[in-house]
Every structure is written in C-alpha cells, then in structure tokens.
Motif scaffolding. Structure first.
Motif, mmCIF file in Angstrom:
data_model
loop_
_atom_site.group_PDB
_atom_site.id
_atom_site.type_symbol
_atom_site.label_atom_id
_atom_site.label_comp_id
_atom_site.label_asym_id
_atom_site.label_seq_id
_atom_site.Cartn_x
_atom_site.Cartn_y
_atom_site.Cartn_z
ATOM 1 N N UNK A 81 0.839 -1.197 0.000
ATOM 2 C CA UNK A 81 0.000 0.000 0.000
ATOM 3 C C UNK A 81 0.873 1.246 0.000
ATOM 4 N N UNK A 82 0.321 2.287 -0.559
ATOM 5 C CA UNK A 82 0.964 3.604 -0.513
ATOM 6 C C UNK A 82 -0.130 4.606 -0.189
ATOM 7 N N UNK A 83 0.076 5.391 0.855
ATOM 8 C CA UNK A 83 -0.919 6.351 1.333
ATOM 9 C C UNK A 83 -2.247 5.667 1.672
ATOM 10 N N UNK A 84 -2.193 4.383 1.999
ATOM 11 C CA UNK A 84 -3.394 3.633 2.337
ATOM 12 C C UNK A 84 -4.114 3.018 1.149
ATOM 13 N N UNK A 85 -3.644 3.249 -0.056
ATOM 14 C CA UNK A 85 -4.248 2.662 -1.260
ATOM 15 C C UNK A 85 -3.557 1.331 -1.522
ATOM 16 N N UNK A 86 -4.339 0.253 -1.543
ATOM 17 C CA UNK A 86 -3.758 -1.058 -1.801
ATOM 18 C C UNK A 86 -3.413 -1.211 -3.278
ATOM 19 N N UNK A 87 -2.521 -2.116 -3.528
ATOM 20 C CA UNK A 87 -2.131 -2.366 -4.917
ATOM 21 C C UNK A 87 -3.335 -2.815 -5.750
ATOM 22 N N UNK A 88 -4.192 -3.643 -5.164
ATOM 23 C CA UNK A 88 -5.382 -4.115 -5.886
ATOM 24 C C UNK A 88 -6.261 -2.935 -6.312
ATOM 25 N N UNK A 89 -6.494 -2.008 -5.385
ATOM 26 C CA UNK A 89 -7.315 -0.838 -5.689
ATOM 27 C C UNK A 89 -6.611 0.044 -6.722
ATOM 28 N N UNK B 11 -4.469 -0.784 -9.034
ATOM 29 C CA UNK B 11 -4.515 -1.419 -10.364
ATOM 30 C C UNK B 11 -5.922 -1.321 -10.956
ATOM 31 N N UNK B 12 -6.931 -1.522 -10.115
ATOM 32 C CA UNK B 12 -8.317 -1.435 -10.598
ATOM 33 C C UNK B 12 -8.645 -0.021 -11.087
ATOM 34 N N UNK B 13 -7.942 0.984 -10.575
ATOM 35 C CA UNK B 13 -8.158 2.374 -10.988
ATOM 36 C C UNK B 13 -7.199 2.795 -12.095
ATOM 37 N N UNK B 14 -6.438 1.822 -12.636
ATOM 38 C CA UNK B 14 -5.593 2.104 -13.793
ATOM 39 C C UNK B 14 -4.152 2.453 -13.504
ATOM 40 N N UNK B 15 -3.730 2.414 -12.245
ATOM 41 C CA UNK B 15 -2.335 2.714 -11.937
ATOM 42 C C UNK B 15 -1.485 1.487 -12.226
ATOM 43 N N UNK B 16 -0.438 1.635 -13.043
ATOM 44 C CA UNK B 16 0.393 0.500 -13.440
ATOM 45 C C UNK B 16 1.817 0.574 -12.897
ATOM 46 N N UNK B 17 2.156 1.643 -12.217
ATOM 47 C CA UNK B 17 3.530 1.842 -11.760
ATOM 48 C C UNK B 17 3.864 1.114 -10.469
ATOM 49 N N UNK B 18 5.072 1.359 -10.001
ATOM 50 C CA UNK B 18 5.551 0.817 -8.738
ATOM 51 C C UNK B 18 4.732 1.466 -7.617
ATOM 52 N N UNK B 19 4.293 0.672 -6.657
ATOM 53 C CA UNK B 19 3.470 1.205 -5.573
ATOM 54 C C UNK B 19 4.211 2.269 -4.758
ATOM 55 N N UNK B 20 5.510 2.130 -4.644
ATOM 56 C CA UNK B 20 6.277 3.136 -3.893
ATOM 57 C C UNK B 20 6.222 4.509 -4.565
ATOM 58 N N UNK B 21 5.926 4.540 -5.849
ATOM 59 C CA UNK B 21 5.893 5.793 -6.601
ATOM 60 C C UNK B 21 4.468 6.305 -6.835
ATOM 61 N N UNK B 22 3.478 5.678 -6.215
ATOM 62 C CA UNK B 22 2.091 6.105 -6.390
ATOM 63 C C UNK B 22 1.958 7.576 -5.972
ATOM 64 N N UNK B 23 1.443 8.415 -6.846
ATOM 65 C CA UNK B 23 1.324 9.837 -6.512
ATOM 66 C C UNK B 23 0.282 10.093 -5.419
ATOM 67 N N UNK B 24 0.586 11.018 -4.562
ATOM 68 C CA UNK B 24 -0.354 11.397 -3.507
ATOM 69 C C UNK B 24 -1.672 11.878 -4.121
ATOM 70 N N UNK B 25 -1.610 12.575 -5.239
ATOM 71 C CA UNK B 25 -2.827 13.060 -5.903
ATOM 72 C C UNK B 25 -3.712 11.896 -6.343
ATOM 73 N N UNK B 26 -3.099 10.789 -6.762
ATOM 74 C CA UNK B 26 -3.865 9.599 -7.140
ATOM 75 C C UNK B 26 -4.595 9.055 -5.912
ATOM 76 N N UNK B 27 -3.875 8.953 -4.783
ATOM 77 C CA UNK B 27 -4.473 8.455 -3.550
ATOM 78 C C UNK B 27 -5.624 9.361 -3.113
#
Length: 159
Positions: free
Chosen positions: A28-36, A38-54
């Motif tokens: 998880x990054x910022x509380x967003x699980x990898x499953x969630x 990916x379901x929302x279209x994020x394909x990158x490394x979870x460590x790099x998940x943007x805060x704006x996406x979360x």
C-alpha cells in the motif's frame, strides 16, 4: 472538517509505503492497496504512487461514497477513516443510529444521525469498529496500531 482536511488527517495514520506480510491488502501507498490502484488504472511501482492519485481514490471511493460531507463535524471523519481503513463502516454507522443496516448511507441514515446525539453515535460507532477489528485474525499484528488510531479519532471527534 472538509475533505482536504480529512485527507490530511487520514495521512497521519496511513502515511507512506507499507508491505507487511500479514496485511491481506498487500503493498500500500498512502493507504491505497495495490489491488485498488490497479483497478483504478495505476500501473507503476506502488512506492511511486502519486499522492494526488491516492487523494482521488479517497474522495470517490470513501468520502463521497459514504456521504461524509453530510455526516457532520463529529462523524464525517470517523466514517471516512473507518471506511478507508477497512470494514463495514456504513453498517456500523447505521447500527449506531438505529437505522436499517443495508450498508448504504442514504437519506434515512442521515436523518437518523441528525436526530441523534453525535457524540453518543461516535462512541457506539467506534465501539462497533473496535469489536470488528479485534475479531480479525491479524489483530495480533495490527491491533495496537488500530486501537491507537481509534483512540486518536475519539479524541479528535470529541474536541
């Protein structure tokens, strides 16, 4: 508390990256699980998940879905945090106000909440949340943090 304030407060508990082996949500990054993510279209490394996406996920999947802006200053954040953290937050709220537990916060649930003492509802809501979490198999790994989080939320709601 508006959404932006609630999201900032939520990040005190959720923080950055986590990948605990006992967490069924996985990385998880910022509380967003990898499953969630990916379901929302994020394909990158979870460590790099943007805060704006979360923040977008938090607003659509939790704040708006649970009508937190309609729940008042005491309960809005409580429900948001509980839903984001996991568990049937809508049913806990409905049980706390004596509404039908259908899992959808609508006009009847909001009406029942507005007719109730919000501090008593907050106490019951968090008691149901605590009971639920204490019954999970992963309580030994996460229980201390969950209990601290609920205690902090109670203090915030009672301020």
């Amino acid at each position: 508390m508006n959404f932006d304030e609630a999201f900032d407060e939520l990040q005190i508990s959720e923080g950055g990256y986590s990948d605990h082996p006992d967490d069924t949500g996985g990385a998880t990054m910022y509380g967003v699980t990898e499953r969630v993510a990916r379901a929302r279209g994020y394909a990158g490394d979870m460590r790099a998940l943007p805060l704006a996406f979360a923040k977008t996920v938090a607003r659509g999947d939790y704040w708006d879905k649970y009508q937190c802006d309609q729940l008042g200053p005491v309960l809005g954040f409580q429900v948001f945090d509980a839903a984001y953290n996991g568990g049937p937050a809508a049913k806990w709220l409905q049980r706390a106000v004596g509404a039908t537990e259908d899992g959808v916060i609508g006009a009847k649930t909001i009406g029942a909440l507005r007719a109730a003492d919000p501090v008593k509802v907050m106490a019951r809501f968090n008691a149901y949340r605590q009971q639920y979490l204490a019954g999970l198999a992963v309580w030994p790994s996460f229980g201390k943090g969950w209990a601290r989080r609920i205690a902090e939320n109670l203090l915030l709601g009672a301020a």
